[in-house]
Design a protein around this motif. Structure first.
Motif, PDB file in Angstrom:
ATOM      1  N   THR A  59       0.810  -1.224   0.000  1.00  0.00           N
ATOM      2  CA  THR A  59       0.000   0.000   0.000  1.00  0.00           C
ATOM      3  C   THR A  59       0.841   1.272   0.000  1.00  0.00           C
ATOM      4  O   THR A  59       0.300   2.369  -0.040  1.00  0.00           O
ATOM      5  N   GLY A  60       2.154   1.128   0.061  1.00  0.00           N
ATOM      6  CA  GLY A  60       3.040   2.286   0.074  1.00  0.00           C
ATOM      7  C   GLY A  60       4.472   1.836  -0.156  1.00  0.00           C
ATOM      8  O   GLY A  60       4.851   0.719   0.204  1.00  0.00           O
ATOM      9  N   ILE A  61       5.287   2.688  -0.746  1.00  0.00           N
ATOM     10  CA  ILE A  61       6.659   2.320  -1.087  1.00  0.00           C
ATOM     11  C   ILE A  61       7.494   2.128   0.176  1.00  0.00           C
ATOM     12  O   ILE A  61       7.529   2.988   1.051  1.00  0.00           O
ATOM     13  N   ASN A  62       8.180   0.984   0.249  1.00  0.00           N
ATOM     14  CA  ASN A  62       9.100   0.687   1.352  1.00  0.00           C
ATOM     15  C   ASN A  62      10.507   0.588   0.779  1.00  0.00           C
ATOM     16  O   ASN A  62      10.897  -0.430   0.227  1.00  0.00           O
ATOM     17  N   ASN A  63      11.283   1.656   0.925  1.00  0.00           N
ATOM     18  CA  ASN A  63      12.610   1.725   0.323  1.00  0.00           C
ATOM     19  C   ASN A  63      13.677   1.045   1.169  1.00  0.00           C
ATOM     20  O   ASN A  63      14.834   0.997   0.769  1.00  0.00           O
ATOM     21  N   MET A  64      13.306   0.515   2.329  1.00  0.00           N
ATOM     22  CA  MET A  64      14.300  -0.080   3.223  1.00  0.00           C
ATOM     23  C   MET A  64      14.613  -1.526   2.916  1.00  0.00           C
ATOM     24  O   MET A  64      15.580  -2.081   3.423  1.00  0.00           O
ATOM     25  N   ASN A  65      13.786  -2.172   2.090  1.00  0.00           N
ATOM     26  CA  ASN A  65      14.022  -3.567   1.734  1.00  0.00           C
ATOM     27  C   ASN A  65      13.516  -3.801   0.311  1.00  0.00           C
ATOM     28  O   ASN A  65      12.308  -3.700   0.057  1.00  0.00           O
ATOM     29  N   PRO A  66      14.406  -4.118  -0.638  1.00  0.00           N
ATOM     30  CA  PRO A  66      13.951  -4.317  -2.018  1.00  0.00           C
ATOM     31  C   PRO A  66      12.965  -5.465  -2.167  1.00  0.00           C
ATOM     32  O   PRO A  66      12.177  -5.495  -3.119  1.00  0.00           O
ATOM     33  N   ALA A  67      12.977  -6.424  -1.228  1.00  0.00           N
ATOM     34  CA  ALA A  67      12.043  -7.548  -1.311  1.00  0.00           C
ATOM     35  C   ALA A  67      10.600  -7.097  -1.170  1.00  0.00           C
ATOM     36  O   ALA A  67       9.681  -7.763  -1.663  1.00  0.00           O
ATOM     37  N   SER A  68      10.367  -5.952  -0.522  1.00  0.00           N
ATOM     38  CA  SER A  68       9.003  -5.465  -0.314  1.00  0.00           C
ATOM     39  C   SER A  68       8.325  -5.089  -1.623  1.00  0.00           C
ATOM     40  O   SER A  68       7.091  -5.047  -1.707  1.00  0.00           O
ATOM     41  N   TYR A  69       9.096  -4.829  -2.681  1.00  0.00           N
ATOM     42  CA  TYR A  69       8.511  -4.428  -3.961  1.00  0.00           C
ATOM     43  C   TYR A  69       7.759  -5.584  -4.622  1.00  0.00           C
ATOM     44  O   TYR A  69       6.932  -5.366  -5.507  1.00  0.00           O
ATOM     45  N   ALA A  70       8.052  -6.811  -4.184  1.00  0.00           N
ATOM     46  CA  ALA A  70       7.327  -7.959  -4.737  1.00  0.00           C
ATOM     47  C   ALA A  70       5.882  -8.000  -4.271  1.00  0.00           C
ATOM     48  O   ALA A  70       5.051  -8.683  -4.870  1.00  0.00           O
ATOM     49  N   SER A  71       5.565  -7.274  -3.183  1.00  0.00           N
ATOM     50  CA  SER A  71       4.211  -7.303  -2.633  1.00  0.00           C
ATOM     51  C   SER A  71       3.318  -6.192  -3.158  1.00  0.00           C
ATOM     52  O   SER A  71       2.169  -6.052  -2.726  1.00  0.00           O
ATOM     53  N   ILE A  72       3.822  -5.371  -4.090  1.00  0.00           N
ATOM     54  CA  ILE A  72       2.982  -4.324  -4.679  1.00  0.00           C
ATOM     55  C   ILE A  72       1.816  -4.977  -5.409  1.00  0.00           C
ATOM     56  O   ILE A  72       1.993  -5.928  -6.176  1.00  0.00           O
ATOM     57  N   TYR A  73       0.627  -4.475  -5.149  1.00  0.00           N
ATOM     58  CA  TYR A  73      -0.556  -5.056  -5.786  1.00  0.00           C
ATOM     59  C   TYR A  73      -0.457  -4.967  -7.310  1.00  0.00           C
ATOM     60  O   TYR A  73       0.046  -3.989  -7.859  1.00  0.00           O
ATOM     61  N   GLU A  74      -0.967  -5.998  -7.982  1.00  0.00           N
ATOM     62  CA  GLU A  74      -0.928  -6.037  -9.433  1.00  0.00           C
ATOM     63  C   GLU A  74      -1.673  -4.834 -10.024  1.00  0.00           C
ATOM     64  O   GLU A  74      -2.730  -4.440  -9.541  1.00  0.00           O
ATOM     65  N   LYS A  75      -1.095  -4.239 -11.065  1.00  0.00           N
ATOM     66  CA  LYS A  75      -1.638  -3.068 -11.771  1.00  0.00           C
ATOM     67  C   LYS A  75      -1.651  -1.807 -10.917  1.00  0.00           C
ATOM     68  O   LYS A  75      -2.304  -0.825 -11.257  1.00  0.00           O
ATOM     69  N   SER A  76      -0.911  -1.839  -9.812  1.00  0.00           N
ATOM     70  CA  SER A  76      -0.838  -0.676  -8.933  1.00  0.00           C
ATOM     71  C   SER A  76       0.416   0.140  -9.232  1.00  0.00           C
ATOM     72  O   SER A  76       1.498  -0.420  -9.450  1.00  0.00           O
ATOM     73  N   PHE A  77       0.258   1.460  -9.258  1.00  0.00           N
ATOM     74  CA  PHE A  77       1.378   2.385  -9.447  1.00  0.00           C
ATOM     75  C   PHE A  77       1.441   3.289  -8.218  1.00  0.00           C
ATOM     76  O   PHE A  77       0.447   3.924  -7.854  1.00  0.00           O
ATOM     77  N   LEU A 157      25.558  14.073  -0.474  1.00  0.00           N
ATOM     78  CA  LEU A 157      25.429  13.066  -1.523  1.00  0.00           C
ATOM     79  C   LEU A 157      23.968  12.683  -1.731  1.00  0.00           C
ATOM     80  O   LEU A 157      23.178  12.692  -0.778  1.00  0.00           O
ATOM     81  N   ASN A 158      23.625  12.349  -2.967  1.00  0.00           N
ATOM     82  CA  ASN A 158      22.302  11.839  -3.311  1.00  0.00           C
ATOM     83  C   ASN A 158      22.374  10.340  -3.563  1.00  0.00           C
ATOM     84  O   ASN A 158      23.425   9.804  -3.941  1.00  0.00           O
ATOM     85  N   ASP A 159      21.265   9.667  -3.358  1.00  0.00           N
ATOM     86  CA  ASP A 159      21.174   8.225  -3.577  1.00  0.00           C
ATOM     87  C   ASP A 159      20.053   7.960  -4.582  1.00  0.00           C
ATOM     88  O   ASP A 159      18.878   8.111  -4.269  1.00  0.00           O
ATOM     89  N   LEU A 160      20.432   7.598  -5.796  1.00  0.00           N
ATOM     90  CA  LEU A 160      19.476   7.211  -6.825  1.00  0.00           C
ATOM     91  C   LEU A 160      19.453   5.682  -6.838  1.00  0.00           C
ATOM     92  O   LEU A 160      20.428   5.047  -7.237  1.00  0.00           O
ATOM     93  N   GLN A 161      18.349   5.106  -6.387  1.00  0.00           N
ATOM     94  CA  GLN A 161      18.300   3.672  -6.142  1.00  0.00           C
ATOM     95  C   GLN A 161      17.213   2.989  -6.965  1.00  0.00           C
ATOM     96  O   GLN A 161      16.085   3.479  -7.062  1.00  0.00           O
ATOM     97  N   ILE A 162      17.569   1.856  -7.560  1.00  0.00           N
ATOM     98  CA  ILE A 162      16.621   0.999  -8.272  1.00  0.00           C
ATOM     99  C   ILE A 162      16.417  -0.264  -7.438  1.00  0.00           C
ATOM    100  O   ILE A 162      17.385  -0.914  -7.032  1.00  0.00           O
ATOM    101  N   ASN A 163      15.160  -0.606  -7.165  1.00  0.00           N
ATOM    102  CA  ASN A 163      14.825  -1.774  -6.356  1.00  0.00           C
ATOM    103  C   ASN A 163      13.953  -2.736  -7.164  1.00  0.00           C
ATOM    104  O   ASN A 163      13.032  -2.312  -7.864  1.00  0.00           O
ATOM    105  N   TYR A 164      14.250  -4.014  -7.030  1.00  0.00           N
ATOM    106  CA  TYR A 164      13.450  -5.037  -7.702  1.00  0.00           C
ATOM    107  C   TYR A 164      13.134  -6.149  -6.710  1.00  0.00           C
ATOM    108  O   TYR A 164      14.007  -6.620  -5.978  1.00  0.00           O
ATOM    109  N   GLY A 165      11.863  -6.542  -6.663  1.00  0.00           N
ATOM    110  CA  GLY A 165      11.451  -7.615  -5.772  1.00  0.00           C
ATOM    111  C   GLY A 165      10.724  -8.707  -6.513  1.00  0.00           C
ATOM    112  O   GLY A 165       9.966  -8.434  -7.458  1.00  0.00           O
TER     113      GLY A 165
END
Length: 413
Positions: A59-77, A157-165
């Motif tokens: 229900t919301g972006i969790n940038n602390m663990n890339p594994a959390s991105y696997a739980s994003i609801y289907e068709k959700s942005f 410094l800036n952190d540009l991060q790509i996460n995949y779950g």
């Protein structure tokens, strides 16, 4: 909705990067190393003790663990933009001082790739620098006389991060991340000696890529274990240096060098473990422990050395009824606590700190999980007994967290 998000990304992205030169902090501790490590995060996690390694990202972006991105609801942005304001109060045995700072804190977006995977990109300050030293006394070489200079530091410094779950099974989620760390730190020193004026500008540039891994395991229906690791990296560094002095109104360039090679800065291995559970309906609890192995970098600062850092965080969230027609029943109430023993040791005493957090999640509509997230933190760094500076700060964040559903055919056009 999609067009608004797209143009907001372009506009805010440029401001987040340029904002580093204006300073996102006023802490005197930002003069050490690469500056103060940024404590603001995406969405609601600022109010939960800055933790959430085991929390899902449905229900919301969790940038602390890339594994959390696997739980994003289907068709959700998901889209999140954040702002922060910090009030710092510093005290030593002689006097005290207070400062305000305000700026953007993050830009993030994420979406599902399939029923079992999701991906996201975040841009967030990694470190912040913003300090001023007045009346720094230095001896004049070859004499007993002294002069007083003023030193200013800005940037970070800036952190540009790509996460995949990816969801390996119904209970196990795995993730990987890649961060591009980049930015610059500028230090300016100037002083007068009689009718002579001296000005020195040094700008240090840093860049590097850091990789990370994460997992989440649903041991029980309402109990999740999570873990992360960030690999060590040495950031490439270079410096531009300019020294100008003025004698009797005539300026003379003493030094003007660009792109000088300097020693890179080492970031350590970081590991984290966390739990997330719901003891009863409406209440969820998260607890994290992280350890950063700074001692393995064998680095020192001008006044101290780097040692391993331990960080503890705890948070809780309560919502009465997500489906209620009563607005107050859908408001999320949050609170938390975080403490760390610091990574810089001065005179064999580490500069640690703590923070107490609280916040609200205010729903923006009933059809999606869009939320206005507010958080407040009160914290303290240092003590009068170690570096003679004690800092108390008040930290406020506002995050607009939006959700949109893509590829859904509307019944009414």
């Amino acid at each position: 909705m999609k067009k608004i998000i797209f143009f907001a990304c372009l506009f805010i992205c440029s401001h987040v990067i340029s904002a580093q030169s204006e300073g996102l902090t006023a802490s005197p501790y930002s003069m050490y190393g690469l500056g103060i490590l940024n404590q603001a995060n995406v969405g609601k996690y600022n109010a939960l003790g800055h933790g959430g390694i085991a929390m899902p990202g449905n229900t919301g972006i969790n940038n602390m663990n890339p594994a959390s991105y696997a739980s994003i609801y289907e068709k959700s942005f998901l889209f999140d933009v954040g702002f922060q304001s910090e009030y710092n109060h510093f005290a030593n045995k002689i006097n005290d001082e207070s400062k305000w700072s305000f700026n953007f804190s993050n830009l993030a977006l994420a979406f599902s790739l399939s029923k079992r995977s999701g991906i996201g990109v975040t841009l967030i300050p990694y470190t912040n620098v913003g300090y001023t030293l007045l009346g720094v006394t230095t001896n004049i070489e070859g004499s007993d006389e002294t002069f007083e200079s003023t030193i200013n530091g800005t940037g970070g410094l800036n952190d540009l991060q790509i996460n995949y779950g990816y969801m390996l099974s119904d209970k196990i989620r795995l993730g990987a991340s890649a961060s591009y760390l980049f930015g610059s730190i500028e230090e300016n020193e100037f002083f007068y000696v009689g009718s002579s004026y001296f000005n020195m500008d040094e700008t240090s540039f840093y860049q590097g890529v850091r990789l990370g891994l994460g997992f989440q395991y649903d041991i029980l229906k309402k109990f999740t274990l999570g873990g992360t690791v960030k690999l060590p990296v040495t950031l490439d560094a270079s410096m531009d240096r300019s020294v100008i002095k003025t004698l009797d109104g005539v300026s003379v360039t003493v030094e003007d060098e660009e792109d000088q090679s300097i020693t890179g800065f080492k970031l350590p291995t970081e590991i984290g473990i966390g739990v997330y559970f719901s003891p009863f309906r409406g209440l969820s609890v998260n607890a994290d422990y992280k350890r950063n192995f700074w001692s393995s970098t064998n680095q020192t600062d001008n006044i101290g050395r780097y040692e391993d850092q331990d960080i503890f965080s705890f948070g809780a969230e309560y919502m009465k009824n997500a489906r209620s027609l009563d607005y107050i029943d859908r408001v999320q109430f949050r609170g938390g606590f975080t403490a760390d023993n610091g990574y810089l040791s001065i005179n064999n005493r580490k500069v640690g700190g703590y923070a107490i957090t609280a916040g609200l999640g205010l729903p923006l509509n009933t059809n999606t999980h869009s939320m206005l997230n507010l958080s407040y933190s009160y914290g303290q760094k240092g003590q009068l007994t170690n570096v003679l500076v004690k800092e108390n700060y008040h930290f406020i964040t506002l995050n607009v967290s939006l959700e949109d559903l893509w590829f859904i055919r509307r019944k009414i056009e």
